[in-house]
Design a protein around this motif. Structure first.
Motif, PDB file in Angstrom:
ATOM      1  N   ILE A 148      32.858  39.544  57.302  1.00  0.00           N
ATOM      2  CA  ILE A 148      33.575  39.074  58.478  1.00  0.00           C
ATOM      3  C   ILE A 148      34.245  37.754  58.094  1.00  0.00           C
ATOM      4  N   ILE A 149      35.548  37.677  58.335  1.00  0.00           N
ATOM      5  CA  ILE A 149      36.330  36.490  57.999  1.00  0.00           C
ATOM      6  C   ILE A 149      36.670  35.740  59.285  1.00  0.00           C
ATOM      7  N   LEU A 150      36.361  34.473  59.311  1.00  0.00           N
ATOM      8  CA  LEU A 150      36.715  33.646  60.458  1.00  0.00           C
ATOM      9  C   LEU A 150      38.101  33.053  60.216  1.00  0.00           C
ATOM     10  N   THR A 151      39.025  33.302  61.153  1.00  0.00           N
ATOM     11  CA  THR A 151      40.380  32.774  61.034  1.00  0.00           C
ATOM     12  C   THR A 151      40.653  31.807  62.180  1.00  0.00           C
ATOM     13  N   LYS A 152      41.642  30.964  61.963  1.00  0.00           N
ATOM     14  CA  LYS A 152      41.968  29.903  62.927  1.00  0.00           C
ATOM     15  C   LYS A 152      40.716  29.099  63.252  1.00  0.00           C
ATOM     16  N   LEU A 155      23.633  37.803  64.145  1.00  0.00           N
ATOM     17  CA  LEU A 155      23.808  39.202  64.521  1.00  0.00           C
ATOM     18  C   LEU A 155      24.112  40.092  63.314  1.00  0.00           C
ATOM     19  N   TYR A 156      24.870  39.555  62.358  1.00  0.00           N
ATOM     20  CA  TYR A 156      25.289  40.318  61.170  1.00  0.00           C
ATOM     21  C   TYR A 156      24.940  39.536  59.908  1.00  0.00           C
ATOM     22  N   PRO A 157      23.644  39.453  59.572  1.00  0.00           N
ATOM     23  CA  PRO A 157      23.221  38.668  58.403  1.00  0.00           C
ATOM     24  C   PRO A 157      23.918  39.141  57.119  1.00  0.00           C
ATOM     25  N   GLY A 158      24.448  38.166  56.386  1.00  0.00           N
ATOM     26  CA  GLY A 158      25.090  38.463  55.109  1.00  0.00           C
ATOM     27  C   GLY A 158      26.538  38.907  55.219  1.00  0.00           C
ATOM     28  N   ILE A 170      30.016  30.249  67.420  1.00  0.00           N
ATOM     29  CA  ILE A 170      30.398  31.641  67.144  1.00  0.00           C
ATOM     30  C   ILE A 170      29.992  32.025  65.731  1.00  0.00           C
ATOM     31  N   ARG A 171      30.232  31.127  64.755  1.00  0.00           N
ATOM     32  CA  ARG A 171      29.817  31.405  63.374  1.00  0.00           C
ATOM     33  C   ARG A 171      28.313  31.661  63.319  1.00  0.00           C
ATOM     34  N   THR A 172      27.546  30.797  63.966  1.00  0.00           N
ATOM     35  CA  THR A 172      26.088  30.935  63.970  1.00  0.00           C
ATOM     36  C   THR A 172      25.658  32.246  64.619  1.00  0.00           C
ATOM     37  N   GLN A 173      26.263  32.577  65.756  1.00  0.00           N
ATOM     38  CA  GLN A 173      25.917  33.830  66.440  1.00  0.00           C
ATOM     39  C   GLN A 173      26.238  35.038  65.564  1.00  0.00           C
TER      40      GLN A 173
END
Length: 101
Positions: free
Chosen positions: A29-33, A51-54, A44-47
């Protein structure tokens, strides 16, 4: 909220995997903006990490005016301004993806 969009996307990928392509996998999963100075972005990053480790990639694409300007001029960021944060972020992302593969 983008978080709900990610959840919907992951559910759809699992459905496609089950029904059409058993080999389909999510690389990450890539975080943009992304702005690490904003508490909501960090939450949100932490959640997502919980929820989706790794799956959440360390590299993220920050909000960057150079990316918008490059797109406006129909150029890729490395040609437009290879020293821009956007170029650095995409380079870090490419490196991380290469390591995962």
């Amino acid at each position: 909220m983008p978080f709900k969009g990610v959840q919907r996307f992951v559910r759809n990928v699992h459905l496609i995997k089950k029904q059409l392509n058993k080999k389909l996998e999510i690389l990450g999963i890539i975080l943009t903006k992304y702005d690490e100075h904003k508490s909501m972005h960090r939450q949100i990053r932490t959640q997502l990490q919980e929820l989706y480790p790794g799956w959440v990639l360390e590299a993220s694409i920050r909000s960057n005016i150079s990316l918008a300007k490059a797109q406006e001029q129909s150029k890729e960021i490395f040609t437009f301004d290879h020293n821009a944060n956007g170029a650095k972020d995409y380079h870090a992302l490419a490196t991380e993806i290469k390591e995962r593969l």
